[in-house]
Motif scaffolding. Structure first.
Motif, PDB file in Angstrom:
ATOM      1  N   UNK A  64       0.832  -1.207   0.000  1.00 50.53           N
ATOM      2  CA  UNK A  64       0.000   0.000   0.000  1.00 50.53           C
ATOM      3  C   UNK A  64       0.862   1.251   0.000  1.00 50.53           C
ATOM      4  N   UNK A  65       0.327   2.288  -0.655  1.00 52.33           N
ATOM      5  CA  UNK A  65       1.025   3.561  -0.663  1.00 52.33           C
ATOM      6  C   UNK A  65       1.438   3.989  -2.050  1.00 52.33           C
ATOM      7  N   UNK A  91       1.353   7.215  -8.424  1.00 52.36           N
ATOM      8  CA  UNK A  91       0.039   6.619  -8.227  1.00 52.36           C
ATOM      9  C   UNK A  91       0.024   6.001  -6.837  1.00 52.36           C
ATOM     10  N   UNK A  92      -1.148   5.607  -6.391  1.00 54.34           N
ATOM     11  CA  UNK A  92      -1.272   4.997  -5.067  1.00 54.34           C
ATOM     12  C   UNK A  92      -1.960   3.649  -5.188  1.00 54.34           C
ATOM     13  N   UNK A  93      -1.438   2.665  -4.474  1.00 51.62           N
ATOM     14  CA  UNK A  93      -2.092   1.376  -4.356  1.00 51.62           C
ATOM     15  C   UNK A  93      -2.810   1.347  -3.018  1.00 51.62           C
ATOM     16  N   UNK A  94      -4.094   1.069  -3.070  1.00 56.41           N
ATOM     17  CA  UNK A  94      -4.914   1.072  -1.870  1.00 56.41           C
ATOM     18  C   UNK A  94      -5.582  -0.283  -1.704  1.00 56.41           C
ATOM     19  N   UNK A  95      -5.707  -0.724  -0.471  1.00 55.35           N
ATOM     20  CA  UNK A  95      -6.423  -1.954  -0.183  1.00 55.35           C
ATOM     21  C   UNK A  95      -7.910  -1.667  -0.191  1.00 55.35           C
ATOM     22  N   UNK A  96      -8.691  -2.558  -0.820  1.00 56.93           N
ATOM     23  CA  UNK A  96     -10.142  -2.410  -0.822  1.00 56.93           C
ATOM     24  C   UNK A  96     -10.745  -3.602  -0.092  1.00 56.93           C
ATOM     25  N   UNK A 129      -6.889  -1.300  -5.376  1.00 49.16           N
ATOM     26  CA  UNK A 129      -7.081  -0.331  -6.453  1.00 49.16           C
ATOM     27  C   UNK A 129      -5.750   0.361  -6.709  1.00 49.16           C
ATOM     28  N   UNK A 130      -5.539   0.767  -7.941  1.00 49.37           N
ATOM     29  CA  UNK A 130      -4.341   1.497  -8.318  1.00 49.37           C
ATOM     30  C   UNK A 130      -4.790   2.685  -9.139  1.00 49.37           C
ATOM     31  N   UNK A 131      -4.436   3.894  -8.683  1.00 51.32           N
ATOM     32  CA  UNK A 131      -4.876   5.079  -9.399  1.00 51.32           C
ATOM     33  C   UNK A 131      -4.152   6.315  -8.919  1.00 51.32           C
ATOM     34  N   UNK A 132      -4.463   7.476  -9.492  1.00 50.74           N
ATOM     35  CA  UNK A 132      -3.774   8.716  -9.144  1.00 50.74           C
ATOM     36  C   UNK A 132      -3.922   9.052  -7.664  1.00 50.74           C
ATOM     37  N   UNK A 133      -2.898   9.671  -7.116  1.00 55.92           N
ATOM     38  CA  UNK A 133      -2.995  10.177  -5.748  1.00 55.92           C
ATOM     39  C   UNK A 133      -4.008  11.306  -5.691  1.00 55.92           C
ATOM     40  N   UNK A 153       9.173   2.269  -6.014  1.00 55.20           N
ATOM     41  CA  UNK A 153       8.876   3.080  -4.828  1.00 55.20           C
ATOM     42  C   UNK A 153       9.424   4.499  -4.930  1.00 55.20           C
ATOM     43  N   UNK A 154      10.426   4.721  -5.755  1.00 54.40           N
ATOM     44  CA  UNK A 154      10.973   6.053  -5.990  1.00 54.40           C
ATOM     45  C   UNK A 154      10.995   6.289  -7.495  1.00 54.40           C
ATOM     46  N   UNK A 155      10.935   7.535  -7.922  1.00 56.22           N
ATOM     47  CA  UNK A 155      11.030   7.784  -9.366  1.00 56.22           C
ATOM     48  C   UNK A 155      12.360   7.261  -9.921  1.00 56.22           C
ATOM     49  N   UNK A 156      12.278   6.348 -10.874  1.00 53.75           N
ATOM     50  CA  UNK A 156      13.461   5.741 -11.475  1.00 53.75           C
ATOM     51  C   UNK A 156      14.430   5.235 -10.398  1.00 53.75           C
TER      52      UNK A 156
END
Length: 469
Positions: A370-371, A380-385, A391-395, A446-449
């Protein structure tokens, strides 16, 4: 106003609508009946599987129509037929990508796939080549070989939406071929009986409204003939009530395992083609119309036959259903009125969300994911549903967003949006730590590039930098 359960699954009693909302609904129905000059009009609104309002204007057989009086529903029948076809698919008796010829040879439209027939994208003519079949007597009904005529196509196959009544006639014949029984019999056994739709039938059952044509320039009426559509029945034969249609609409969202599961119904409700080229605000799924109105997605169908007009819409996010039925050939925009009734309730009494509750349990290996994640520089953020889904989508703001269901093996499959059908998996290093997420060849780090992840093309060893001044 009546309040009664309409779902096959018992529901809690709904909250009563406010008096102001009920009056606004009655006013809209009264205006529609008066301005549309309909002999009678009946409407209903359901929320979360229960009728919360019914209203009508004028009479049928001397008494006010209610939620149990039958009207002919015309092309709403197509949605019932589509359910029968999806059942065949789910049982493995056909694939939606199959050409019709594989199962029903000799129609003249064999190259068209079953999915294209369901979505009206087969390029077939809108009507049969003979006379006005909706008002023709049984002896003039076309045979299967005559339904399409010598020139069945009006457009290239699969290129655009073109509404086709003969297309659904072919689907009804397909159901009969694979089931070995008449379409109406199959529908009764596989859909109407399991859902408890006791007031939906191929032939009218009392009490029912009679169909009328109203003179466009005089307040006089002419009775319309009520024909058995024969081979064309799968395109528009049914009679029903506002109550039964509310039950059917609730099923189209929640599903009923004895009829069709929620996953297949979600597939039906997904837009397959815009009804006008390039305009996805109004589209067609697999047997249902889909529209965007006032920021809401509506799913349902309109219907008409000589003497009757009908409209049915559901809004999943609001948990609302609205139905409008009238016994006039024209004059009442039944589908528009149903959409307006739905909007009246949604605007005046928006759905109260369920209270937030924490998950009863969580898998630590999933919680670890998550996060925020980065695709290149995009965050983007991965959230537990609920359950094991994510779900994976924009922050924040717009962008690609999808829900995923677990596959039970540490991977997830996309349910909607850009990633529908794609597999999401967490790639781990030998020590068990997460390296990155892999989704349809896209890598999320987890980090850009991130330099410790195998970023395609590599990462410049000098890292991030500014521009010297």
């Amino acid at each position: 106003m009546t309040t009664s359960p309409v779902s096959p699954v018992p529901q809690a009693s709904p909250e009563e609508l406010l008096p102001s909302t009920r009056r606004a609904l009655l006013h809209r129905v009264a205006v529609a009946q008066s301005e549309g000059r309909a002999p009678s009009l009946v409407a209903a609104v359901a929320r979360d599987g229960a009728l919360v309002w019914t209203g009508s204007r004028t009479s049928v057989d001397g008494h006010g129509p209610d939620e149990n009086v039958q009207y002919r529903i015309g092309s709403i029948t197509k949605t019932f037929t589509a359910v029968l076809v999806l059942r065949l698919r789910d049982e493995g008796l056909l694939d939606l990508a199959d050409p019709l010829e594989k199962h029903l040879p000799g129609t003249g439209a064999g190259e068209v796939t079953i999915a294209e027939l369901l979505a009206h994208t087969g390029g077939l003519a809108a009507e049969t080549p003979g006379e006005w079949w909706e008002r023709s007597s049984a002896e003039l009904r076309p045979t299967l070989g005559e339904v399409l005529g010598e020139q069945p196509f009006r457009h290239p196959v699969g290129r655009r939406h073109h509404y086709s009544n003969p297309g659904y006639t072919l689907l009804g014949s397909l159901v009969e071929k694979l089931r070995g029984a008449p379409w109406a019999e199959v529908l009764q056994r596989e859909v109407l009986d399991p859902l408890g739709l006791t007031r939906t039938s191929a032939e009218p059952q009392a009490p029912h409204a009679g169909g009328w044509a109203v003179h466009p320039y005089a307040d006089v009426m002419l009775p319309e003939p009520s024909q058995d559509l024969g081979l064309m029945a799968a395109a528009g034969q049914l009679w029903s009530t506002t109550r039964d249609l509310a039950v059917f609409a609730a099923f189209l969202v929640a599903g009923e395992e004895r009829v069709l599961g929620a996953e297949s119904l979600r597939e039906m409700r997904a837009p397959a083609a815009p009804t006008l080229p390039g305009d996805w605000g109004a589209s067609y799924g697999l047997g249902v119309q889909v529209a965007r109105r006032d920021g809401r997605t509506l799913v349902g169908h309109s219907g008409s036959l000589p003497g009757f007009v009908a409209g049915l819409w559901l809004c999943e996010e609001e948990g609302l259903v609205a139905v409008t039925l009238a016994n006039c050939t024209s004059g009442v925009p039944a589908a528009s009125v149903a959409a307006e009734l739905l909007a009246i309730v949604a605007d005046a009494e928006p759905r109260i969300p369920e209270p937030w509750r924490p998950l009863p349990e969580v898998d630590a290996s999933v919680l670890e994911l998550a996060g925020p994640w980065y695709w290149g520089t995009q965050v983007v953020a991965l959230r537990l549903s609920d359950g094991d889904g994510v779900t994976l989508g924009p922050v924040a703001g717009g962008g690609r967003s999808s829900r995923f269901r677990t596959n039970g093996d540490g991977t997830w499959t996309g349910l909607d949006g850009y990633y529908a059908g794609e597999v999401l998996r967490a790639v781990r290093r030998p020590d068990g730590a997460v390296s990155h997420l892999d989704l349809g060849s896209f890598m999320f780090t987890r980090e850009p590039y991130a330099t410790d992840a195998p970023v395609p093309g590599g990462v410049d060893p000098e890292g991030w930098r500014g521009i010297p001044r």
